[in-house]
Design a protein around this motif. Structure first.
Motif, mmCIF file in Angstrom:
data_model
loop_
_atom_site.group_PDB
_atom_site.id
_atom_site.type_symbol
_atom_site.label_atom_id
_atom_site.label_comp_id
_atom_site.label_asym_id
_atom_site.label_seq_id
_atom_site.Cartn_x
_atom_site.Cartn_y
_atom_site.Cartn_z
ATOM 1 N N LEU A 1 10.491 7.041 10.382
ATOM 2 C CA LEU A 1 9.934 5.980 9.531
ATOM 3 C C LEU A 1 8.473 5.742 9.909
ATOM 4 N N GLN A 2 8.269 5.717 11.265
ATOM 5 C CA GLN A 2 6.884 5.521 11.709
ATOM 6 C C GLN A 2 5.994 6.672 11.261
ATOM 7 N N ALA A 3 6.602 7.906 11.374
ATOM 8 C CA ALA A 3 5.821 9.076 10.954
ATOM 9 C C ALA A 3 5.470 8.955 9.484
ATOM 10 N N GLN A 4 6.468 8.455 8.722
ATOM 11 C CA GLN A 4 6.247 8.285 7.286
ATOM 12 C C GLN A 4 5.121 7.280 7.044
ATOM 13 N N ILE A 5 5.178 6.187 7.808
ATOM 14 C CA ILE A 5 4.144 5.168 7.659
ATOM 15 C C ILE A 5 2.788 5.779 8.001
ATOM 16 N N LYS A 6 2.800 6.673 9.015
ATOM 17 C CA LYS A 6 1.545 7.325 9.386
ATOM 18 C C LYS A 6 1.040 8.215 8.273
ATOM 19 N N LYS A 7 1.980 8.800 7.525
ATOM 20 C CA LYS A 7 1.574 9.742 6.489
ATOM 21 C C LYS A 7 0.809 8.996 5.393
ATOM 22 N N THR A 8 1.516 8.515 4.412
ATOM 23 C CA THR A 8 0.868 7.753 3.340
ATOM 24 C C THR A 8 1.762 6.584 3.051
ATOM 25 N N SER A 9 1.189 5.412 2.965
ATOM 26 C CA SER A 9 2.073 4.307 2.636
ATOM 27 C C SER A 9 1.317 3.187 1.952
ATOM 28 N N ILE A 10 2.063 2.455 1.158
ATOM 29 C CA ILE A 10 1.546 1.216 0.589
ATOM 30 C C ILE A 10 2.567 0.137 0.939
ATOM 31 N N HIS A 11 2.113 -0.887 1.611
ATOM 32 C CA HIS A 11 3.033 -1.935 2.051
ATOM 33 C C HIS A 11 2.522 -3.300 1.643
ATOM 34 N N PHE A 12 3.472 -4.164 1.407
ATOM 35 C CA PHE A 12 3.126 -5.582 1.243
ATOM 36 C C PHE A 12 3.804 -6.344 2.375
ATOM 37 N N PHE A 13 3.055 -7.158 3.070
ATOM 38 C CA PHE A 13 3.608 -7.986 4.146
ATOM 39 C C PHE A 13 3.680 -9.413 3.615
ATOM 40 N N PRO A 14 4.885 -9.852 3.205
ATOM 41 C CA PRO A 14 4.975 -11.102 2.442
ATOM 42 C C PRO A 14 4.537 -12.338 3.211
#
Ligand code: DGJ
Length: 755
Positions: free
Chosen positions: A36-49
């Motif tokens: 999951l972390q690797a995925q986050i490192k790859k490309t990600s778009i997140h919203f932190f509510p």
């Protein structure tokens, strides 16, 4: 296995089982967490509510913004990639500087409408039918779908919705932004100004901006200036992109090192009138606003209608302007071009324009085709003059039938001949233009841009067809469609040889007439799109008397572009240098033409002319009827050489080692293959003075530990050059070429050896 071990009691065994199972679960969980972390490192778009933060990460870039206490969308960070652990707190709007500069001006906002005391550049300005011109956008909601984020804003009281669209490119971190405005009120409103995006840089006072300027036959001059309080406007008011300014910029912190330091860059994907403002405001905030040019603009949006802006592309590099260009090149080739991620390598083409001008006919073109095939040309292109009553530039545009005197049996015999010689066939067209001396104009004088009762200003004896009109759009689509249906055409050179004047559209209601600025360009794109869908094997070049319509909008529909009508191989070094700041050599057509050139009567050797053109996508435009046997032999050798390095040139990483725009005596480019196992270097000596040797060339981008063999393809290396050395050697010790005299050139190649 454990159960069968002697001397171990059952409950102990059970315990062991449990421990084992638990550790397997823990291991699986750890694995999925790290993936999951690797995925986050790859490309990600997140919203932190909780913090109300949006975060986009890709490649080496993080882009962060959030919703502040006033529900405005506020920029927080754009730069080198941050750790996924880094947390941001909820943004707070900035305080006013004084009563003269309220908070809305000092807060770095992602998209701001004109209203509520805004003095910096607005992204959106609207007039409502009741005379209200105040618009204040606040956050409503958002969605994240894959790598696409949409943030919806709304005016505080009126039913005007604005969607901000964000995408981030996985390989380069290039951000794509655009906006959609929806009128959900019950009446029409007038959009007077609309941008695709604003991007904000970290607050600082040491920025400098680079941009490209030019004119016909003198395009792609790199300008650099310090960003100071005030505003720099880059724009076209000409109806199309224009060479005066190109819709690209790059901003750094005053570094002179092209391979180091922070660079923020952007390009607008629009082939109509456009504007990019680089503004340093009262609070020393640098903000860049890019979009449709508000000059003479006014878009009537009826109730229920929407308006979408062009795409604005924005990127960041911490490895200087050199890497910024390479990111853009990669983005263009892998993501933007019609056949991305694997566009075809450009074939070596022949074009007859400089050889024959308008004097094209079947016999003459066949003679040239035979000669072109003999040197290894892969595509034969007939330029202007084949249609209507086109003897010169005074007549014929608009009448797209084959001229019966020049081609009595149509184009087929020539096309068959070209095919029999092993080449494919290309044809020139200029679809958006019309000569008043044409059957089409005599029939439809109302089809051009015009204001009734006013002069119709001609340029090159031609007027601009109003492509915004549905009947004109259909006419243009159908004549090209028929041309492609009736002939085996592999390539269209799509020309556009003037800008707009009297941009009236009298056929529609007065309040809709200014929509021409949007409708014209959107219809152009829709024609290109539809043609490509119907004729997927046809390739298209965007040409506008040279480089007046090169932008990331047209490049979504075209395979290559023509950077300039200036084909002097020495001038081309600067033209190509400027071009590659924004656009890839993979689309940069470069012809070898006659010497002395028509441009400036400069005489250059055939080798020099080839080496200059071989830095891009090679073509030949010389009059082959005047060539001697030794010219053919040399050209054949150099075209074969080009084919052996074309993949490196068109797909590799370009390093502008010595820019001809900075150094009056020399220029050097190096391109390193994707795998970093080969490179090609072009070196040019403009003139020798005071017996100074050619400066040592320090290569870049190689693998330091790999061993590379050096091979001189043209020109001479210094006698002391080892034939084999490490990447470190070629980069740190460097290479000496033995060039003397005026207008000399060399080409050498490095190949990694298997170790
Ligand atoms: C302008 C183009 O840039 C030239 O290459 C040539 O195609 C002429 N137009 C033809 O009119």
């Amino acid at each position: 296995m454990i159960a069968s071990m002697p001397g171990i009691k059952t409950n102990v065994i059970k315990k062991l089982h449990l421990t084992f199972a638990l550790s397997v679960i823990a291991f699986i969980m750890a694995c999925s967490l790290s993936s999951l972390q690797a995925q986050i490192k790859k490309t990600s778009i997140h919203f932190f509510p909780q913090a109300r933060i949006f975060r986009l990460d890709a490649a080496d870039v993080s882009y962060v913004f959030g919703i502040n206490e006033k529900n405005q969308i506020q920029t927080l960070y754009w730069g080198q990639r941050l750790s996924s652990e880094d947390a941001f707190s909820t943004p707070q709007s900035s305080a006013e500087i004084s009563s003269f500069d309220p908070s809305i001006n000092t807060t770095p906002l992602e998209y701001v409408a004109w209203g509520g005391g805004l003095y910096v550049e607005p992204d959106l300005k609207i007039t409502f039918p009741d005379g209200n011109r105040d618009l204040t956008l606040v956050y409503v909601t958002h969605t994240i779908e894959g790598n696409h984020l949409t943030v919806s804003l709304k005016d505080i009281s009126r039913e005007v919705y604005v969607q901000l669209h964000y995408q981030i490119d996985e390989a380069t971190g290039v951000l794509r932004r655009s906006v959609k405005v929806q009128n959900k009120t019950s009446s029409s409103l007038k959009i007077e100004q609309i941008a695709s995006a604003t991007v904000n840089l970290p607050r600082a006072g040491d920025y400098q901006v680079h941009y490209l300027t030019g004119r016909w036959a003198g395009e792609w001059n790199l300008q650099t200036q310090k960003i100071q309080p005030g505003k720099l406007t880059l724009e076209s008011r000409r109806g199309t992109t224009s060479a005066q300014n190109n819709p690209w910029f790059a901003i750094d912190r005053g570094s002179n090192d092209p391979e180091n330091g922070d660079v923020w860059f952007g390009a607008l994907g629009w082939s109509g009138s456009w504007r990019i403002n680089v503004e340093q405001d009262q609070a020393q905030q640098v903000r860049i606003t890019a979009g449709l040019n508000p000059f003479d603009f006014g878009y009537l949006l009826h109730a229920g209608e929407t308006l979408k802006t062009p795409f604005f592309y924005a990127g960041y590099s911490h490895k200087g302007i050199g890497e910024a260009s390479r990111l853009l090149h990669r983005f263009e080739v892998n993501t933007l071009l019609p056949h991305a991620p694997s566009p075809k390598l450009r074939p070596v083409l022949y074009n007859s324009w400089e050889a024959t001008g308008f004097d094209v006919d079947e016999a003459g073109q066949e003679r040239l085709a035979e000669k072109a095939a003999s040197i290894g040309i892969e595509r034969f292109v007939v330029d202007d003059g084949w249609f209507g009553q086109r003897a010169n530039d005074k007549a014929g545009l608009g009448d797209w039938y084959v001229n019966p005197k020049k081609f009595p049996h149509g184009l087929k015999p020539l096309i068959d001949k070209v095919h029999s010689l092993g080449m494919d066939f290309g044809l020139w067209i200029e679809p958006e233009m019309i000569n008043p001396d044409s059957d089409l104009y005599r029939k439809h004088p109302d089809w051009v841009l015009n204001f009734p009762g006013r002069p119709r200003t001609e340029a090159r004896n031609q007027l601009v067809l109003n492509l915004a009109r549905p009947d004109v759009r259909d006419y243009v689509f159908h004549f090209i469609d028929q041309l492609l249906n009736g002939n085996q055409i592999a390539f269209l050179k799509w020309d556009y040889n003037r800008n707009w004047s009297e941009p009236g559209w009298p056929a529609v209601d007065i309040e809709k007439q200014k929509k021409v600025y949007v409708a014209f360009t959107n219809n152009l794109y829709s024609i290109l799109k539809e043609l490509r869908e119907k004729h997927p094997h046809v390739e298209i070049e965007s040409c506008s008397g040279g480089g007046s319509r090169v932008d990331l909008g047209i490049m979504r529909y075209t395979d290559e572009v023509w950077p300039s009508d200036n084909t002097d191989a020495f001038d081309r070094l600067s033209i190509q240098d400027g071009f590659t700041y924004a656009y890839s050599p993979a689309v940069m057509m470069a012809w070898v033409t006659d010497s002395p050139t028509w441009v400036n009567h400069r005489t250059l050797s055939l080798e020099y002319r080839f080496l200059s053109s071989m830095q891009g996508s090679l073509g030949v435009g010389a009059n082959l009827n005047k060539w001697q046997p030794e010219d053919f032999a040399k050209a054949k050798k150099m075209i074969a050489q080009y084919k052996s390095i074309r993949e490196i040139v068109q797909r590799g990483s370009l390093y502008r080692l010595v820019s001809p725009q900075n150094d009056s005596e020399h220029s050097v480019t190096e391109t390193v293959s994707e795998q970093r196992d080969s490179s090609v270097t072009f070196a040019f000596l403009h003139s020798s003075t005071m017996m100074y040797p050619f400066p040592r060339i320090y290569l870049r981008g190689l693998s330091p530990d790999k061993m590379y063999k050096i091979e001189s393809l043209d020109g001479k290396l210094s006698a002391a050059t080892p034939s084999l050395a490490s990447g470190s050697f070629w980069m740190e010790h460097g290479v000496d070429v033995d060039l003397r005299g005026d207008f000399q050139a060399a080409l050498f190649r490095l190949n990694a050896i298997n170790q």
